[in-house]
Design an enzyme around this catalytic site. Structure first.
Site, mmCIF file in Angstrom:
data_model
loop_
_atom_site.group_PDB
_atom_site.id
_atom_site.type_symbol
_atom_site.label_atom_id
_atom_site.label_comp_id
_atom_site.label_asym_id
_atom_site.label_seq_id
_atom_site.Cartn_x
_atom_site.Cartn_y
_atom_site.Cartn_z
ATOM 1 N N SER A 1 0.844 -1.216 -0.055
ATOM 2 C CA SER A 1 -0.079 -0.042 0.034
ATOM 3 C C SER A 1 0.952 1.291 0.072
ATOM 4 O O SER A 1 1.972 1.203 0.674
ATOM 5 C CB SER A 1 -0.878 -0.004 1.282
ATOM 6 N N TYR B 1 -1.940 -0.870 10.990
ATOM 7 C CA TYR B 1 -1.829 -1.215 9.464
ATOM 8 C C TYR B 1 -0.768 -1.136 8.553
ATOM 9 O O TYR B 1 -0.411 -1.924 8.151
ATOM 10 C CB TYR B 1 -3.422 -0.744 8.970
ATOM 11 N N LYS C 1 2.083 -3.766 6.900
ATOM 12 C CA LYS C 1 2.362 -3.672 5.613
ATOM 13 C C LYS C 1 4.076 -3.596 5.373
ATOM 14 O O LYS C 1 4.497 -4.227 4.558
ATOM 15 C CB LYS C 1 1.684 -2.859 4.771
HETATM 16 P P1 NAD Z 1 -10.960 -6.647 1.213
HETATM 17 O O1 NAD Z 1 -11.473 -6.741 2.886
HETATM 18 O O2 NAD Z 1 -12.368 -6.380 0.388
HETATM 19 O O3 NAD Z 1 -10.535 -8.127 1.110
HETATM 20 C C1 NAD Z 1 -9.709 -8.786 1.589
HETATM 21 C C2 NAD Z 1 -10.218 -10.213 1.791
HETATM 22 O O4 NAD Z 1 -9.384 -11.082 2.408
HETATM 23 C C3 NAD Z 1 -11.701 -10.308 2.272
HETATM 24 O O5 NAD Z 1 -12.880 -11.040 1.376
HETATM 25 C C4 NAD Z 1 -11.520 -11.016 3.610
HETATM 26 O O6 NAD Z 1 -12.451 -11.774 3.706
HETATM 27 C C5 NAD Z 1 -10.118 -11.997 3.375
HETATM 28 N N1 NAD Z 1 -9.650 -12.279 4.695
HETATM 29 C C6 NAD Z 1 -9.135 -11.297 5.381
HETATM 30 N N2 NAD Z 1 -8.239 -12.059 6.408
HETATM 31 C C7 NAD Z 1 -8.363 -13.425 5.890
HETATM 32 C C8 NAD Z 1 -7.845 -14.531 6.604
HETATM 33 N N3 NAD Z 1 -7.172 -14.737 7.624
HETATM 34 N N4 NAD Z 1 -7.904 -15.834 5.694
HETATM 35 C C9 NAD Z 1 -8.635 -15.786 4.630
HETATM 36 N N5 NAD Z 1 -9.270 -14.516 4.150
HETATM 37 C C10 NAD Z 1 -9.188 -13.635 4.654
HETATM 38 O O7 NAD Z 1 -9.991 -5.679 0.851
HETATM 39 P P2 NAD Z 1 -9.507 -5.213 -0.638
HETATM 40 O O8 NAD Z 1 -9.563 -3.682 -0.526
HETATM 41 O O9 NAD Z 1 -9.744 -6.013 -1.588
HETATM 42 O O10 NAD Z 1 -7.855 -5.253 -0.176
HETATM 43 C C11 NAD Z 1 -7.034 -6.367 -0.571
HETATM 44 C C12 NAD Z 1 -5.591 -6.054 -0.218
HETATM 45 O O11 NAD Z 1 -4.998 -4.882 -0.808
HETATM 46 C C13 NAD Z 1 -5.483 -5.958 1.374
HETATM 47 O O12 NAD Z 1 -4.129 -6.626 1.664
HETATM 48 C C14 NAD Z 1 -5.337 -4.765 1.617
HETATM 49 O O13 NAD Z 1 -4.560 -4.429 2.709
HETATM 50 C C15 NAD Z 1 -4.644 -4.194 0.150
HETATM 51 N N6 NAD Z 1 -4.664 -2.681 0.006
HETATM 52 C C16 NAD Z 1 -6.175 -2.351 -0.251
HETATM 53 C C17 NAD Z 1 -6.437 -0.957 -0.412
HETATM 54 C C18 NAD Z 1 -7.706 -0.409 -0.553
HETATM 55 O O14 NAD Z 1 -7.845 1.135 -0.054
HETATM 56 N N7 NAD Z 1 -8.650 -1.140 -0.874
HETATM 57 C C19 NAD Z 1 -4.932 -0.114 -0.739
HETATM 58 C C20 NAD Z 1 -3.980 -0.545 -0.503
HETATM 59 C C21 NAD Z 1 -3.665 -2.020 -0.160
HETATM 60 C C1 WQD Z 2 -9.348 9.995 0.878
HETATM 61 C C2 WQD Z 2 -9.461 11.347 1.055
HETATM 62 C C3 WQD Z 2 -9.716 11.795 3.637
HETATM 63 C C4 WQD Z 2 -13.591 9.935 4.163
HETATM 64 C C5 WQD Z 2 -6.680 4.990 3.251
HETATM 65 C C6 WQD Z 2 -5.644 4.221 4.245
HETATM 66 C C7 WQD Z 2 -4.638 3.648 3.102
HETATM 67 C C8 WQD Z 2 -5.147 3.019 1.886
HETATM 68 C C9 WQD Z 2 -6.427 3.687 1.477
HETATM 69 C C10 WQD Z 2 -5.167 0.627 2.430
HETATM 70 C C11 WQD Z 2 -8.626 11.914 2.291
HETATM 71 C C12 WQD Z 2 -10.850 12.217 2.702
HETATM 72 C C13 WQD Z 2 -12.503 10.438 3.561
HETATM 73 C C14 WQD Z 2 -14.634 10.756 4.634
HETATM 74 C C15 WQD Z 2 -13.147 12.728 3.655
HETATM 75 N N1 WQD Z 2 -5.613 1.537 2.441
HETATM 76 N N2 WQD Z 2 -12.251 11.605 3.327
HETATM 77 N N3 WQD Z 2 -14.376 12.122 4.365
HETATM 78 O O1 WQD Z 2 -6.789 8.065 3.871
HETATM 79 O O2 WQD Z 2 -5.932 8.027 1.531
HETATM 80 O O3 WQD Z 2 -6.128 6.022 2.638
HETATM 81 O O4 WQD Z 2 -7.504 4.009 2.464
HETATM 82 O O5 WQD Z 2 -3.792 0.323 2.459
HETATM 83 O O6 WQD Z 2 -3.720 2.920 3.784
HETATM 84 O O7 WQD Z 2 -5.022 5.186 5.060
HETATM 85 O O8 WQD Z 2 -8.309 7.096 1.677
HETATM 86 O O9 WQD Z 2 -10.576 7.048 1.204
HETATM 87 O O10 WQD Z 2 -10.029 7.172 3.570
HETATM 88 O O11 WQD Z 2 -9.522 9.087 2.111
HETATM 89 O O12 WQD Z 2 -13.074 13.978 3.790
HETATM 90 O O13 WQD Z 2 -15.719 10.434 4.807
HETATM 91 O O14 WQD Z 2 -10.859 11.686 1.457
HETATM 92 O O15 WQD Z 2 -9.583 12.940 4.530
HETATM 93 O O16 WQD Z 2 -8.329 13.078 2.054
HETATM 94 P P1 WQD Z 2 -6.750 7.401 2.400
HETATM 95 P P2 WQD Z 2 -9.428 7.722 2.442
#
Ligand code: NAD
Ligand code: WQD
Length: 340
Positions: A127, A151, A155
């Site tokens: 991330s 979190y 990572k």
């Molecule tokens: P999500 O929660 O929709 O998907 C994650 C899935 O993993 C879920 O279906 C959950 O049930 C499953 N899971 C969690 N723990 C588990 C376990 N112990 N065993 C089996 N399954 C398990 O999240 P996402 O948005 O699809 O994110 C996927 C990956 O990408 C994650 O590693 C997340 O940290 C990373 N990521 C997400 C974002 C984002 O903003 N969505 C940003 C950067 C990184």
């Molecule tokens: C985006 C912008 C908020 C909600 C997070 C995690 C990051 C990654 C993605 C997994 C910011 C603003 C948000 C609301 C708002 N996840 N905001 N009102 O903070 O960039 O990242 O999700 O890896 O680790 O930190 O994403 O969508 O929460 O926010 O004003 O109700 O929207 O302040 O500027 P962020 P976000």
């Protein structure tokens, strides 16, 4: 030609489900694993409809060594893509042990099972959070790394562990993919982001306001050093992100060498720009109020995506209008998410 088999963990989640379809469409077979801790079984029915085939799926916890060994041992798994993790930043601060156990422990267990079965090709979901509060924009992969919450720390620890694994054994080929802010949904409207409870992230909050489930968006601060004072992020369509995984797997399986790469568009949009773009795409108003900054938030964050372009041959194709239109189609067709 045989289709390489890819193990997807977290396969029924938001990014996992879209990547599953992209892989099937790109000549790979998939076996998916999930424990439904943050997703719904209904996703499998939707994947069946969209792909025309019964998903090969195992309900299991990635923290179970026996389950992971059984999944890999019985099949010729060419590579794994590890999505399974918890991802709520705020929750990670109140439940750090649960986050380290699931995110670091799950990865460790998966890697041990892979190693025992001589499967050493892995794509890991990292991330942009590992860049902490970036000093330079756009963010390159060699920028300093830091974290501000458990979190993010989970990572960064995972990345460090994987670098050590690669260092110790050249047979491993690992892609650390640092996602920026995934939004959007499959253009069918059948799968999309399905958060439980109040959404933490901007886009699902906006869509729930537009569909009438929430009264108004709270904009967290308008005094950042950005053009309109609200936070700026690099939003990327989940279908582009899914394609990035296909390209990363092709690279790993072809080159037998690891890579760390940003997956972003390189363009930042403010919260108010997102609200306006969404109103335009959906035809619905999104009332909002400006409130205090969210603790731990940063002003601006967007990627330099040139490494992924040069090394993986990947660039994001979809713009903001498509991100908003597809998020809206998913939300309006599924006002209560996946629940049937
Ligand atoms: P999500 O929660 O929709 O998907 C994650 C899935 O993993 C879920 O279906 C959950 O049930 C499953 N899971 C969690 N723990 C588990 C376990 N112990 N065993 C089996 N399954 C398990 O999240 P996402 O948005 O699809 O994110 C996927 C990956 O990408 C994650 O590693 C997340 O940290 C990373 N990521 C997400 C974002 C984002 O903003 N969505 C940003 C950067 C990184
Ligand atoms: C985006 C912008 C908020 C909600 C997070 C995690 C990051 C990654 C993605 C997994 C910011 C603003 C948000 C609301 C708002 N996840 N905001 N009102 O903070 O960039 O990242 O999700 O890896 O680790 O930190 O994403 O969508 O929460 O926010 O004003 O109700 O929207 O302040 O500027 P962020 P976000």
């Amino acid at each position: 030609m045989t289709r390489p088999l890819i193990l997807l963990t977290g396969a029924t989640g938001y990014i996992g489900s879209h990547t599953w379809l992209a892989l099937l469409a790109s000549g790979f077979d998939v076996v998916g694993v999930d424990n439904f801790s943050n997703s719904s079984r209904e996703t499998l029915n939707r994947l069946h409809r969209l792909s025309g085939q019964t998903p090969d799926f195992v309900e299991a916890d990635v923290c179970s060594a026996a389950a992971m060994d059984a999944v890999i041992r019985g099949r010729r798994v060419a590579a794994a893509v590890h999505f399974a993790a918890f991802k709520a930043v705020g929750e990670s601060a109140s439940q750090p042990l649960a986050y380290y156990a699931n995110n670091v422990g799950g990865l460790l267990t998966l890697c041990q099972a892979m190693q025992a079965n001589d499967c050493k090709t892995l794509v890991f979901s990292s991330s942009a959070t590992v860049y902490g509060n970036p000093q330079q924009l756009p963010i390159r992969e060699d920028a300093p790394l830091s974290t501000t919450n458990p979190y993010g720390a989970s990572k960064l620890i995972s990345e460090n562990m994987l670098r050590d694994v690669e260092q110790a054994d050249a047979a491993w080929a690992i892609a650390l993919l640092r996602y920026f802010n995934p939004v959007g949904a499959h253009e069918s409207g059948l799968i999309g982001e399905d958060p439980r409870g109040t959404p933490n992230n901007l886009m699902p909050y906006i869509t729930q306001v537009a569909v009438g489930q929430r009264a108004r968006l709270q904009v967290f601060g308008n005094d950042y050093d950005t053009p309109d004072g609200t936070g700026v992020r690099d939003y990327i369509h989940v279908l582009d992100l899914a394609d990035g995984h296909v390209q990363a797997l092709r690279y790993l399986l072809g080159q037998r060498r690891g890579i760390t790469a940003n997956l972003g568009t390189g363009v930042g949009y403010s919260v108010l720009e997102m609200v306006r773009a969404f109103e335009q795409a959906s035809g619905h108003p999104v009332p909002f109020e400006i409130v205090a900054r969210r603790p731990g938030d940063i002003g601006a964050c967007y990627a330099d995506p040139s490494r992924a372009r040069e090394m993986l041959g990947w660039t994001a194709q979809r713009g903001l209008a498509a991100m908003c239109a597809d998020s809206w189609r998913w939300q309006s067709q599924n006002p209560h998410g996946m629940a049937p």
